[in-house]
Design a protein around this motif. Sequence first.
Motif: not given
Lengths: 238, 362
Positions: B216-219, B221-222
């Motif tokens: 998951d790209p959002e994960v 990135e975080q």
Amino acid sequence: MFTNRVTIVVGHFGSGTTEIALHVALRLAGTGVTVALVDLDVVKPYFRSRSARDFLTEKGVGVIAPEGELAHADLPIVMPAVRRALQDPAARVVLDVGGDPIGTRALGSVSDVIPVAETDHLLVLNFRRPYTETEDDAVVMARATEAAARIPLTGLISNTHLLGETTPEIVVEGYERAREVGSRLGLPVVAVGADEATRPLLDESTLGCLVLELTRLIRPPFEQSRFRPRVGPLFALN
Amino acid sequence: MAKKLMKGCEAIGEAAIHAGCKLFFGYPITPQNEIPEYMSHRLPQVGGTFVQAESEVAASNMLYGASGSGERVLTSSSSPGISLMMEAVSYLAGSELPVVIVNIMRAGPGLGGILPSQSDYFQATKGGGHGDYRLLVLAPWSVQEAADLVQDAFDLADFYRNPVMVLGDGLIGQMMEPVEFGAERVPCKLLAPKTWAATGCDGSRPTNIVNSLFLDPEVLEQHNIKLKAKYDRMVRDEVRFAEYFTDEPYDLLLVAYGTVARVCSTAIEDLREQGVKAGLIRPVSLFPFPYAAVRAAAAKAKAVLVVELSSGQMIEDVQLALRGAKPVYFKGRQGGMLISPDEVAESIREVLAGKAAEVVNG
């Protein structure tokens, strides 16, 4: 000193084999003897006597060691000239054997032409080195070295030191421990290495062996300019 | 403990054992073979395990597994071998695994030669592996400091949960000097228990998973933002450097690390006797680089001379530190050739006499 035709210096790296071999060869050359120094160090890639070739040649010591780019290789090269020198009854030869029992295998490979009756085969001991910290370690090292060399040791050289931090106490303590190892192995301590400061404190007749005053020849590059620089890739010689 | 005469490689091995390292994975390469040799001899004596892997690639992935279980682990290699480990280094950083990696640099590129070099500065400090990650990089200038920094490296690795590299030129591995190990070791960081380690789970706690895969790209990135915050803390808290001859006025500032800094120190000392004034700053941490300290020390000089056993890789960091405030000069040797104090002294004289060419970019 070491009146036999062949002097073989063995011992773990850091015990001082190269410095002692250089010292013996230079001393012989200084008395007008034609001497060949064989660099049989196939173990450690840096700090080998071959790097002092120019200096030794200038002082009248012949150097038998790989030349050109092979001089810098960590390859187990034993040159044919080594066997020739050992077989020449007129040649005075000093062998600097590098490393440990594994490095001594290079010596074992020429053991068939070593004139045992005319050879001093000397193990250098430094009790401040990790692999020979105790008398037991030293006995194991001596036996394993002898086995790899395929010729018996004839004596020990006591050279316990901490380079620039050596004290007379360190030298004397090391000598006494070398004597203990010698008595367990049935070998004499034929010489003790000492720096300039310790040399006057040692008496050959009391000790019953030679005292070699060793001026450190091989120095890292950052100590160069204080001494006369000899330009090799790794060496500074004074 | 009485002082011993140790080869740098042996001192590095003993330092790791002193710091509680029980596991070594590696593959031989000159000029650092005495590290695995020493560990193969010593680790069984302290209940540890030595594995000579089939390659550096294998060794570095064994590090990943062993570190994931919470143990202190070491590997060592030299330049080409370190290149082979770089994929795993990125994975280690991504998975936040503490390991200590020792690189005893030899001359490159490619197989190069077996003589000393400092030409892996970029690889160590600017990447080497893929992705946004950083290594803490420590560079000793003596055998004693190599022993000290290796011990600190284990604490720093555990504290930051990040790989730490100890970067030495070939001489650091091969030269011998007296070394002392203290009886009681005090960690250089306050260390928390490794509650994240995958030690086997009986259901009494949530499962620990060691992983660098985030689909998951959002994960992801975080995750990267979290890592960046960690690297920022390293930059803030882990800068190490030393200054020499800077108490008195100086016209030229030298910047050098590792044994080259000792060569520079000898040269400066000799020149001082002749009235030529130079100072020296030695980065001990290469990442984080001591930008502020270099800038401050350079402010008192007319110019800066960088000395390295490379084509001049650290110049970029020195220029970032100076922000164009002072002219930068360079002296280096490559291919395994060492630099002598006389050569450095000659360079200092040339720079001060206006006879040297300034480093220009572009």
